[in-house]
Design a protein around this motif. Structure first.
Motif, PDB file in Angstrom:
ATOM      1  N   ARG A   1       0.889  -1.362   0.018  1.00 47.54           N
ATOM      2  CA  ARG A   1      -0.072  -0.037   0.040  1.00 47.54           C
ATOM      3  C   ARG A   1       0.780   1.231   0.030  1.00 47.54           C
ATOM      4  N   ARG A   2       2.060   1.128   0.464  1.00 53.31           N
ATOM      5  CA  ARG A   2       2.994   2.241   0.503  1.00 53.31           C
ATOM      6  C   ARG A   2       3.352   2.392  -0.882  1.00 53.31           C
ATOM      7  N   ALA A   3       3.487   1.437  -1.632  1.00 55.35           N
ATOM      8  CA  ALA A   3       4.134   1.480  -3.070  1.00 55.35           C
ATOM      9  C   ALA A   3       2.978   2.266  -3.962  1.00 55.35           C
ATOM     10  N   ILE A   4       1.867   1.848  -3.686  1.00 60.78           N
ATOM     11  CA  ILE A   4       0.694   2.437  -4.512  1.00 60.78           C
ATOM     12  C   ILE A   4       0.451   3.771  -4.017  1.00 60.78           C
ATOM     13  N   PHE A   5       0.586   4.367  -2.710  1.00 62.03           N
ATOM     14  CA  PHE A   5       0.576   5.445  -2.490  1.00 62.03           C
ATOM     15  C   PHE A   5       1.480   6.502  -2.997  1.00 62.03           C
ATOM     16  N   GLU A   6       2.639   5.986  -3.178  1.00 62.07           N
ATOM     17  CA  GLU A   6       3.841   6.679  -3.660  1.00 62.07           C
ATOM     18  C   GLU A   6       3.652   6.886  -5.137  1.00 62.07           C
ATOM     19  N   GLN A   7       3.203   5.799  -5.677  1.00 66.52           N
ATOM     20  CA  GLN A   7       2.894   5.995  -7.174  1.00 66.52           C
ATOM     21  C   GLN A   7       1.814   7.125  -7.411  1.00 66.52           C
ATOM     22  N   LYS A   8       0.742   7.013  -6.857  1.00 72.10           N
ATOM     23  CA  LYS A   8      -0.217   8.172  -6.684  1.00 72.10           C
ATOM     24  C   LYS A   8       0.494   9.501  -6.752  1.00 72.10           C
ATOM     25  N   GLN A   9       1.243   9.772  -5.580  1.00 70.98           N
ATOM     26  CA  GLN A   9       1.790  10.813  -5.373  1.00 70.98           C
ATOM     27  C   GLN A   9       2.712  11.420  -6.605  1.00 70.98           C
ATOM     28  N   ARG A  10       3.424  10.361  -7.151  1.00 74.88           N
ATOM     29  CA  ARG A  10       4.362  10.671  -8.252  1.00 74.88           C
ATOM     30  C   ARG A  10       3.392  11.140  -9.489  1.00 74.88           C
ATOM     31  N   ARG A  11       2.417  10.410  -9.664  1.00 76.97           N
ATOM     32  CA  ARG A  11       1.620  11.015 -10.674  1.00 76.97           C
ATOM     33  C   ARG A  11       1.084  12.441 -10.615  1.00 76.97           C
ATOM     34  N   ARG A  12       0.501  12.505  -9.717  1.00 77.72           N
ATOM     35  CA  ARG A  12       0.066  13.758  -9.105  1.00 77.72           C
ATOM     36  C   ARG A  12       1.354  14.783  -9.501  1.00 77.72           C
ATOM     37  N   ALA A  13       2.391  14.390  -9.058  1.00 79.56           N
ATOM     38  CA  ALA A  13       3.517  15.949  -9.088  1.00 79.56           C
ATOM     39  C   ALA A  13       3.862  15.923 -10.576  1.00 79.56           C
ATOM     40  N   THR A  14       3.890  14.798 -11.289  1.00 83.52           N
ATOM     41  CA  THR A  14       4.203  14.918 -12.828  1.00 83.52           C
ATOM     42  C   THR A  14       3.065  15.803 -13.550  1.00 83.52           C
ATOM     43  N   LEU A  15       1.922  15.564 -12.991  1.00 84.90           N
ATOM     44  CA  LEU A  15       0.759  16.225 -13.894  1.00 84.90           C
ATOM     45  C   LEU A  15       0.747  17.448 -13.597  1.00 84.90           C
ATOM     46  N   ILE A  16       1.015  18.119 -12.228  1.00 85.30           N
ATOM     47  CA  ILE A  16       1.266  19.458 -11.732  1.00 85.30           C
ATOM     48  C   ILE A  16       2.149  20.285 -12.365  1.00 85.30           C
ATOM     49  N   ALA A  17       3.484  19.431 -12.556  1.00 85.27           N
ATOM     50  CA  ALA A  17       4.903  19.888 -13.420  1.00 85.27           C
ATOM     51  C   ALA A  17       4.501  20.346 -14.509  1.00 85.27           C
ATOM     52  N   ALA A  18       3.699  19.258 -15.532  1.00 86.85           N
ATOM     53  CA  ALA A  18       3.582  19.271 -16.698  1.00 86.85           C
ATOM     54  C   ALA A  18       2.586  20.735 -17.155  1.00 86.85           C
ATOM     55  N   SER A  19       1.509  20.624 -16.315  1.00 84.06           N
ATOM     56  CA  SER A  19       0.503  21.581 -16.633  1.00 84.06           C
ATOM     57  C   SER A  19       1.032  23.103 -16.233  1.00 84.06           C
ATOM     58  N   SER A  20       1.829  23.137 -15.072  1.00 84.54           N
ATOM     59  CA  SER A  20       2.336  24.355 -14.793  1.00 84.54           C
ATOM     60  C   SER A  20       3.401  24.961 -15.868  1.00 84.54           C
TER      61      SER A  20
END
Lengths: 277, 243
Positions: A11-30
């Motif tokens: 569940r830790r790996a799943i959580f971190e993957q979610k965080q990473r996707r979120r971060a990538t999305l924010i970086a790309a859109s900004s």
């Protein structure tokens, strides 16, 4: 639940993957927003057409670029003979400033005065004073060449900085190394040469790399006293074509050299920090 | 091997008297252990014997010659006295072999080729034959400390000084370094050792000196000093140290 188990993820790996996707999305859109703003807003400026023509003119760039590259060889040449001279003189000044023997006291004073003077005067002033002043003595050819005296100005200025970096390198070697060397019967001089200096030089390689990069750029200052290096050559084109694009071309050529060099220096610096830990 | 005599050695750092009139006799081939709390002056005393610190008063005789004469060139004296430090202080930019060869090459003026058999034999004797080409950071603490001992021995010293050489080591590595000292003792090396290893001092020392506040409070053979300490300070220290 069964899906997660199939993927073999905690569940830790799943959580971190979610965080990473979120971060990538924010970086790309900004990033997209900023780029879009620049692309849309800058051409809306009233002077954009004119700027584009005089700074980013493809035809002018194509025409001037080969000659600029040719002129850059002069920069490389001046750099190539100045850099080793700076390394040697810088090291000598550093050692002179740390000389302990009373007989060498004048050398110590000289070293201190040297670094004070050449670190305290703007490079361009040193280039002017030495580059115009010494040939002004009426020296015969080739001793009136601005290449010689311009290079000397760079060598003197940069040696002062490089000497201080070497000195900080010598200070960075732990005093127990000196004690260990002396305890074996080595003299102060042998301890410096065989034990302290090799470590000191290694410690300051990244900082000295940054000095080399700065030197590479400052070679252009010699254009003020004669040599037609890349900056001067760009100026010639500017006058000829009434267009600033050659300066942009010169900047591009500098970046081609300095960006990899800077990255390499950063890499060395990071590696050293890791090793120290 | 040489004998070492200290007469009323005083060393001050500013207002602090770190060695306060120390007398010490080390017969040739003897191992003398200095014990005492941190700050008692053990390390400073060793550094004074090696002339890494100039003493303020007193004399230090190495085989009858006063080596504390202020005008004396310390370099020639240091070449005759080896010292090993708590933190090894190996030269990190050189291999173990180069570490050991540097001083003999420079001071004894020998070439690498001429030195190699002798230095190789030292590495071999202390179980480091396969480590000669390693850099210090590729060695364990115990190996580094043994290399440091080899480095000092390569100068063929007449006296060896050891400054808490096992204090920076993991407990399981202490033994291999202390074994080296036993070997050296068998060969008749004159040695002075500052240590917190009371078991080793009791087992191997010819004489143990208890230092406090820069003074030798009590000295005796190990059995007597550890089992029947005379001075109350020694008793207090030992009751804490041997707990």
């Amino acid at each position: 639940m069964s899906e997660q188990k199939a993927a073999g993820m905690t569940r830790r790996a799943i959580f971190e993957q979610k965080q990473r996707r979120r971060a990538t999305l924010i970086a790309a859109s900004s990033t997209a927003i900023v780029v879009l703003a620049l692309v849309v807003l800058i051409p809306m400026a009233p002077g954009w057409e004119k700027v584009q023509k005089s700074f980013f003119n493809g035809a002018v760039l194509a025409k001037s670029f080969p000659k600029l590259l040719e002129a850059f060889k002069i920069n490389i040449m001046i750099f190539a003979w100045s850099a080793p001279a700076i390394a040697v003189l810088g090291l000598l000044i550093a050692l002179a400033r740390d000389a302990k023997s009373p007989a060498l006291f004048p050398l110590r004073i000289f070293g201190a005065a040297f670094t004070d003077v050449f670190r305290g005067v703007p490079v361009i002033l040193t280039v002017y004073l030495i580059g115009f002043g010494i040939p002004g003595l009426g020296l015969p050819r080739p001793w009136n060449s601005p290449y010689i005296w311009g290079s000397l100005a760079l060598i003197l200025t940069y040696s002062a900085y490089v000497a201080e970096i070497f000195r900080s390198g010598i200070d960075s070697v732990h005093h127990s190394q000196r004690a260990a060397a002396l305890s074996l019967g080595l003299s102060e001089r042998q301890a410096m040469r065989d034990v302290i200096l090799p470590q000191a030089v290694r410690n300051v390689v990244p900082s000295q790399m940054n000095m080399l990069i700065a030197l590479q750029k400052d070679v252009s200052l010699l254009s003020f006293i004669g040599p037609v290096e890349i900056f001067r050559q760009a100026g010639v084109f500017k006058s000829l074509l009434a267009n600033f694009t050659p300066y942009v071309g010169a900047a591009i050529i500098f970046l081609i050299v300095t960006i990899p060099a800077t990255r390499y220096a950063d890499y060395l610096m990071a590696r050293q920090t890791r090793e120290r830990r | 091997m040489a004998k070492l005599e200290l007469r009323h050695v005083i060393k001050r750092f500013g207002d602090v008297t770190v060695c306060d009139g120390i007398d010490l006799d080390v017969e040739a081939g003897q191992l003398v252990c200095l014990i005492g709390a941190s700050g008692a002056g053990k390390s400073t005393l060793l550094r004074c014997i090696n002339l890494l610190e100039p003493i303020d008063e007193g004399e230090i005789f190495l085989d009858g010659q006063d080596i504390a004469v202020p005008a004396l060139d310390p370099q020639t004296v240091r070449a005759r006295i080896g010292i090993v430090f708590q933190n090894f202080n190996l030269f990190p930019h050189m291999t173990a072999l180069e570490n050991a060869m540097l001083a003999p090459r420079r001071v004894r003026g020998l070439t690498r080729a001429a030195l190699l058999p002798e230095v190789e034999a030292l590495f071999d004797r202390f179980g480091l034959a396969d480590r000669m080409q390693n850099y210090p950071d590729q060695l364990s603490g115990g190996q580094q400390q043994r290399v440091a001992i080899v480095r000092a021995l390569a100068m063929r010293p007449e006296v060896m000084l050891f400054d808490e050489i096992t204090s920076a080591l993991d407990p399981q590595l202490v033994g291999e370094v202390l074994d080296v000292l036993l070997l050296l003792k068998q060969q008749g090396m004159t040695m002075v050792m500052a240590t917190h290893e009371m078991g080793f001092a009791r087992q191997a020392a010819n004489k143990v000196c208890f230092l406090k506040d820069g003074k030798v409070i009590e000295e005796a053979n190990p059995t007597r000093l550890f089992d029947h300490p005379q001075h109350s300070d020694t008793q207090a220290f030992l009751s804490r140290a041997l707990k």
